[in-house]
Design a protein around this motif. Structure first.
Motif, mmCIF file in Angstrom:
data_model
loop_
_atom_site.group_PDB
_atom_site.id
_atom_site.type_symbol
_atom_site.label_atom_id
_atom_site.label_comp_id
_atom_site.label_asym_id
_atom_site.label_seq_id
_atom_site.Cartn_x
_atom_site.Cartn_y
_atom_site.Cartn_z
ATOM 1 N N UNK A 280 0.853 -1.184 0.000
ATOM 2 C CA UNK A 280 0.000 0.000 0.000
ATOM 3 C C UNK A 280 0.889 1.234 0.000
ATOM 4 N N UNK A 281 0.572 2.185 -0.875
ATOM 5 C CA UNK A 281 1.306 3.446 -0.935
ATOM 6 C C UNK A 281 0.344 4.597 -0.697
ATOM 7 N N UNK A 282 0.802 5.570 0.072
ATOM 8 C CA UNK A 282 0.011 6.760 0.359
ATOM 9 C C UNK A 282 0.825 7.978 -0.047
ATOM 10 N N UNK A 283 0.176 8.903 -0.752
ATOM 11 C CA UNK A 283 0.789 10.163 -1.150
ATOM 12 C C UNK A 283 -0.079 11.282 -0.599
ATOM 13 N N UNK A 284 0.553 12.262 0.023
ATOM 14 C CA UNK A 284 -0.209 13.336 0.664
ATOM 15 C C UNK A 284 0.410 14.673 0.287
ATOM 16 N N UNK A 285 -0.392 15.519 -0.317
ATOM 17 C CA UNK A 285 0.065 16.829 -0.743
ATOM 18 C C UNK A 285 -0.968 17.866 -0.302
ATOM 19 N N UNK A 286 -0.817 18.395 0.921
ATOM 20 C CA UNK A 286 -1.841 19.288 1.480
ATOM 21 C C UNK A 286 -1.656 20.762 1.126
ATOM 22 N N UNK A 287 -1.021 21.053 0.002
ATOM 23 C CA UNK A 287 -0.660 22.430 -0.337
ATOM 24 C C UNK A 287 -1.364 22.917 -1.606
ATOM 25 N N UNK A 288 -1.473 24.213 -1.704
ATOM 26 C CA UNK A 288 -1.935 24.862 -2.924
ATOM 27 C C UNK A 288 -0.708 25.251 -3.743
ATOM 28 N N UNK A 289 -0.783 25.091 -5.041
ATOM 29 C CA UNK A 289 0.263 25.596 -5.927
ATOM 30 C C UNK A 289 -0.432 26.403 -7.020
ATOM 31 N N UNK A 290 0.340 26.860 -7.979
ATOM 32 C CA UNK A 290 -0.262 27.653 -9.051
ATOM 33 C C UNK A 290 -1.159 26.813 -9.958
ATOM 34 N N UNK A 291 -1.027 25.484 -9.908
ATOM 35 C CA UNK A 291 -1.882 24.667 -10.779
ATOM 36 C C UNK A 291 -2.474 23.437 -10.109
ATOM 37 N N UNK A 292 -2.476 23.390 -8.796
ATOM 38 C CA UNK A 292 -3.172 22.266 -8.156
ATOM 39 C C UNK A 292 -3.667 22.663 -6.777
ATOM 40 N N UNK B 193 -4.983 20.967 -2.874
ATOM 41 C CA UNK B 193 -4.549 19.872 -1.994
ATOM 42 C C UNK B 193 -5.236 18.544 -2.333
ATOM 43 N N UNK B 194 -4.463 17.479 -2.240
ATOM 44 C CA UNK B 194 -5.018 16.146 -2.474
ATOM 45 C C UNK B 194 -4.187 15.107 -1.727
ATOM 46 N N UNK B 195 -4.767 13.948 -1.566
ATOM 47 C CA UNK B 195 -4.078 12.771 -1.053
ATOM 48 C C UNK B 195 -4.493 11.602 -1.929
ATOM 49 N N UNK B 196 -3.657 10.584 -1.985
ATOM 50 C CA UNK B 196 -4.051 9.398 -2.738
ATOM 51 C C UNK B 196 -3.502 8.157 -2.058
ATOM 52 N N UNK B 197 -4.130 7.049 -2.377
ATOM 53 C CA UNK B 197 -3.716 5.758 -1.844
ATOM 54 C C UNK B 197 -3.788 4.741 -2.980
ATOM 55 N N UNK B 198 -2.783 3.884 -3.018
ATOM 56 C CA UNK B 198 -2.789 2.751 -3.942
ATOM 57 C C UNK B 198 -2.821 1.504 -3.075
ATOM 58 N N UNK B 199 -3.826 0.688 -3.283
ATOM 59 C CA UNK B 199 -3.981 -0.545 -2.520
ATOM 60 C C UNK B 199 -4.467 -1.617 -3.485
ATOM 61 N N UNK B 200 -3.692 -2.685 -3.598
ATOM 62 C CA UNK B 200 -4.028 -3.704 -4.586
ATOM 63 C C UNK B 200 -3.913 -3.106 -5.969
ATOM 64 N N UNK B 201 -4.938 -3.302 -6.782
ATOM 65 C CA UNK B 201 -4.932 -2.759 -8.145
ATOM 66 C C UNK B 201 -5.544 -1.365 -8.235
ATOM 67 N N UNK B 202 -6.076 -0.856 -7.125
ATOM 68 C CA UNK B 202 -6.826 0.391 -7.193
ATOM 69 C C UNK B 202 -6.070 1.586 -6.618
ATOM 70 N N UNK B 203 -6.321 2.728 -7.237
ATOM 71 C CA UNK B 203 -5.775 3.999 -6.758
ATOM 72 C C UNK B 203 -6.943 4.952 -6.548
#
Length: 177
Positions: free
Chosen positions: A60-72, A74-84
């Motif tokens: 399982x992989x978790x990515x966390x980006x709680x910041x604002x930028x000029x083109x995005x 905040x978001x978080x994501x998780x990959x578990x098994x075949x799903x993201x």
């Protein structure tokens, strides 16, 4: 890709998930030094994979980006098994995107509506993982204006990503003609 003739057999394909944070513990392990998990909490040594003693582990992989930028936003994501699952914190159009990476590696087909149980399960897992790592969550932008046109005011990148995807799809379709 990795090359290490004394350890890695040539032309082997391994489907283990690896991220940049795995490099430090891998280098420590390869040098025969003690692993220091407090310095690489999110990384794992890839040496067992290179040696062939660990195969096809889908961690399982978790990515966390709680910041604002000029083109995005905040978001978080998780990959578990075949799903993201991607969770946008500031999205009026839908907070989640779900992809089956075994069938859709380029993440073109959002399954969050078709697969509500998987979406809900991964959303709960993501929340649990973020709590476990004591992750900072994004703070709403009090200066957000829905009618503003500049990118520094973005509430979400979901709509923009879909527009970009459609443009890309049209280019591909037009090139086939």
């Amino acid at each position: 890709m990795a090359k290490w003739p004394a350890v890695i057999k040539p032309k082997q394909l391994v489907k283990n998930r690896a991220i940049g944070m795995d490099l430090y513990p891998t280098f420590l392990d390869a040098a025969g030094l003690k692993l220091t998990p407090d310095q690489h909490a999110d990384g794992q040594s890839l040496l067992p994979v290179f040696k062939g003693t660990q195969k096809n582990k889908k961690r399982r992989l978790v990515f966390h980006y709680p910041h604002y930028t000029s083109n995005s936003s905040p978001y978080s994501s998780i990959i578990d098994g075949d799903f993201k699952l991607i969770h946008f914190y500031n999205d009026e159009e839908g907070a989640y995107l779900l992809f089956d990476l075994s069938k859709d590696l380029s993440e073109q087909n959002n399954l969050s509506i078709k697969e509500p149980k998987i979406t809900q399960k991964l959303a709960m897992l993501l929340e649990m993982e973020l709590k476990k790592m004591d992750a900072e969550l994004p703070i709403p932008n009090p200066n957000y204006q829905a009618d503003a046109k500049n990118f520094s005011n973005l509430k979400s990148n979901y709509s923009r990503a879909n527009r970009d995807r459609e443009k890309q799809k049209k280019k591909i379709d037009n090139s086939k003609i």
